[in-house]
Design a protein around this motif. Sequence first.
Motif, short mmCIF file in Angstrom:
data_model
loop_
_atom_site.label_atom_id
_atom_site.label_comp_id
_atom_site.label_asym_id
_atom_site.label_seq_id
_atom_site.Cartn_x
_atom_site.Cartn_y
_atom_site.Cartn_z
N LEU A 49 0.86 -1.19 0.00
CA LEU A 49 0.00 0.00 0.00
C LEU A 49 0.89 1.24 0.00
O LEU A 49 1.97 1.27 0.61
N ARG B 20 -3.44 2.71 -4.22
CA ARG B 20 -3.17 1.30 -4.53
C ARG B 20 -3.28 1.09 -6.03
O ARG B 20 -4.16 1.67 -6.68
N THR C 11 -7.12 6.15 -5.73
CA THR C 11 -7.15 6.72 -4.38
C THR C 11 -8.17 5.97 -3.53
O THR C 11 -9.36 5.95 -3.86
N LEU C 12 -7.69 5.41 -2.45
CA LEU C 12 -8.56 4.67 -1.56
C LEU C 12 -9.18 5.57 -0.49
O LEU C 12 -10.38 5.52 -0.25
N GLN C 13 -8.35 6.37 0.15
CA GLN C 13 -8.83 7.28 1.19
C GLN C 13 -8.02 8.58 1.13
O GLN C 13 -6.84 8.58 0.73
N GLU D 85 -7.13 -0.60 5.51
CA GLU D 85 -6.79 -0.96 4.13
C GLU D 85 -5.90 -2.19 4.08
O GLU D 85 -6.03 -3.02 3.15
N ARG E 226 -6.54 0.52 -8.14
CA ARG E 226 -7.69 1.04 -7.37
C ARG E 226 -7.68 2.57 -7.29
O ARG E 226 -8.70 3.15 -6.97
N ARG F 60 -6.86 4.03 9.85
CA ARG F 60 -7.15 4.01 8.41
C ARG F 60 -6.19 3.09 7.64
O ARG F 60 -6.61 2.37 6.72
N ARG G 108 -8.12 -5.18 4.37
CA ARG G 108 -8.86 -5.41 3.12
C ARG G 108 -7.96 -6.09 2.08
O ARG G 108 -8.41 -7.00 1.34
#
Length: 252
Positions: free
Chosen positions: A148, A212, A217-219, A238, A215, A234, A241
């Motif tokens: 990540l 990632r 931007t995750l957060q 991730e 994917r 946070r 997951r």
Amino acid sequence: MAAPATSPTATPRPPPSAFAAAPPAIWAPPTVTGGGHPTRAAGAASRQSRPRAAAAAAPAAAAAAVGSGGRWSATRVTACPLAPHPTTGAAPWTAPSGPPRMTTAAPPAAPAPRPLPPPPPESGVFPPLTSSAEVAVAVAAAGAAGRLVVLRAFAPHCRSCRTLGPKVGRLARALEAPPGTGVDWFDVDCTAHAGLCAELGVVLLPSFVLLRQGRGTLQRFSTGPFGVKVVQQRVMEELRRMERELDQGEAS
């Protein structure tokens, strides 16, 4: 029948014209003749002649004041102006004109506060990224290793960034995961590279962006100087997951 007592020496009474022509004289103790108490007679004569004595003394006081250079009024007699000192020759003190004034000395000025030295600017905790191309390369390399990417957006003048930076550095060392999972941390200076921060959607500092491969931007979130637990929560979310996705891929 006895004859009435008479004084051995009788004082002749002046005619009425003498009182009208001459002013009343200052009182003097009368001569007591014949019977009677001397003290009572003197007191009575004093009470009767006291107003006359004051009226007779007033013109004399006025004449004396005018002749000596002083000022005289009906209510008071003021003395003559003071003369210089006979030895030193200093002028006499005179009262200042106008209403009295109260003067106070100004308080001493407080010393100026000594300025504190400015805190050292933050130079970053993790490897820096300066362009969107470098961000894409870092995300691709992390995706190939199943890791990540976390970007920490900061500014050298940001106090919250200076406080949170060392704490996030300790968190990164504590989150070193076994091979196959983990986190790659990078820094983005929003003062020197404001365009990159705008592309990442950073509005407040300090901010964190989790990326990632495949994917995007995750957060994206911002926190305060004591929000290291928020960052940990946070990031761990991730990572779990990612572990679930890896487990599902191996099972299939």
